[in-house]
Write an enzyme that holds these catalytic residues in place. Structure first.
Site, mmCIF file in Angstrom:
data_model
loop_
_atom_site.group_PDB
_atom_site.id
_atom_site.type_symbol
_atom_site.label_atom_id
_atom_site.label_comp_id
_atom_site.label_asym_id
_atom_site.label_seq_id
_atom_site.Cartn_x
_atom_site.Cartn_y
_atom_site.Cartn_z
ATOM 1 N N ALA A 82 0.780 -1.119 0.121
ATOM 2 C CA ALA A 82 0.007 0.288 0.035
ATOM 3 C C ALA A 82 0.798 1.186 0.005
ATOM 4 C CB ALA A 82 -1.018 -0.250 1.190
ATOM 5 N N ASP B 35 12.168 -4.378 -9.699
ATOM 6 C CA ASP B 35 12.731 -5.192 -8.833
ATOM 7 C C ASP B 35 14.004 -4.515 -8.270
ATOM 8 O OD1 ASP B 35 13.029 -7.784 -7.800
ATOM 9 O OD2 ASP B 35 14.507 -8.456 -9.247
ATOM 10 N N LYS C 117 17.266 9.977 2.265
ATOM 11 C CA LYS C 117 17.077 8.618 1.730
ATOM 12 C C LYS C 117 16.550 8.857 0.170
ATOM 13 C CE LYS C 117 15.834 3.889 2.308
ATOM 14 N NZ LYS C 117 15.157 2.715 3.052
ATOM 15 N N GLY D 87 15.040 -4.087 5.301
ATOM 16 C CA GLY D 87 16.053 -4.720 4.705
ATOM 17 C C GLY D 87 17.444 -4.702 5.164
ATOM 18 N N LYS E 290 3.845 1.576 -1.448
ATOM 19 C CA LYS E 290 4.269 1.815 -2.735
ATOM 20 C C LYS E 290 3.278 2.339 -3.661
ATOM 21 C CE LYS E 290 7.625 -1.198 -4.261
ATOM 22 N NZ LYS E 290 8.094 -2.506 -5.150
ATOM 23 N N HIS F 42 18.296 4.146 -4.426
ATOM 24 C CA HIS F 42 18.170 3.532 -5.810
ATOM 25 C C HIS F 42 16.986 3.757 -6.430
ATOM 26 C CE1 HIS F 42 17.599 0.851 -2.661
ATOM 27 N NE2 HIS F 42 17.108 -0.064 -3.293
ATOM 28 N N ARG F 43 15.786 3.386 -5.535
ATOM 29 C CA ARG F 43 14.377 3.546 -6.276
ATOM 30 C C ARG F 43 14.099 5.037 -6.214
ATOM 31 N NH1 ARG F 43 10.161 2.711 -3.077
ATOM 32 N NH2 ARG F 43 8.426 2.523 -4.467
#
Length: 198
Positions: free
Chosen positions: A11, A69, A175, A152, A13, A180-181
């Site tokens: 949710a 991914d 962050k 993570g 995301k 990366h995202r």
């Protein structure tokens, strides 16, 4: 209103993408909004896994889909955990994954504990029109976890941009600027309108 499906049941995301696409008048849905179907993520790379997720969802739903991914790539471990990051020591068990990573790096000196987080995002339409973007953040792996703001491998990862902090010690804004995202999503948004209108 046009619909865009994010290939996740997360949710948080969904909210994040929803805010990004609101200016385009797009309704964002996730896999949680549809009857369940199986996605067999058996790719060897982040891009292959994101494409598998996107293609499977497009085939089942007949709607445009965005899938991603991500994972941690550790140089001293020949790229592991890589595409297996979330299930490195079992199924989505952060503490077990971190413990296994530290065991694997036992005896590896700090100078050789280089790593990066990677994200590949794939946007795919039923007609096959595809947009692929990537993002990465480089850093090193600590000897012990530190910080409570992440998930993570964040408590073990020291990003190059903040050499005295782990990802789990950064604020959300810090962050997002370097993650990366975040980088992959900014690259996606830079090209999104052209792909969406095509």
């Amino acid at each position: 209103m046009a619909t865009l499906v994010i290939a996740t049941k997360n949710a948080g995301k969904a909210r994040e993408y929803g805010q990004l696409f609101a200016p385009f008048g797009i309704e964002v849905k996730t896999l949680a909004d549809f009857p369940a179907f199986k996605i067999n993520e058996n790719g060897q790379t982040f891009e292959q896994n994101a494409l598998i997720k996107a293609r499977t969802a497009v085939d089942h739903l007949g709607l445009p889909v965005i899938a991603d991914d991500s994972g941690l790539v550790v140089d001293a471990l020949a790229g592991a955990p890589g595409v297996h990051s979330a299930r490195y020591a079992g199924d989505h068990d952060d503490a077990a994954n971190n413990a296994k990573l530290l065991r694997a790096l036992t005896g590896v000196p700090a100078v050789n504990r280089t790593a990066h987080f990677h994200t590949t995002i794939v946007a795919l339409k039923p007609d096959g029109a595809k947009l692929i973007t990537e993002g990465r953040v480089d850093g090193t792996i600590r000897q012990q976890p530190r910080g409570n703001n992440g998930f993570g491998y964040d408590p073990l990862f020291i990003p190059r941009e903040y050499p005295d902090k782990t990802m789990a010690e950064l604020t959300i804004d810090q962050k997002n600027q370097i993650s990366h995202r975040g980088r992959a999503m900014r690259a996606l948004m830079a090209k999104f309108e052209g792909w969406w209108q095509a």
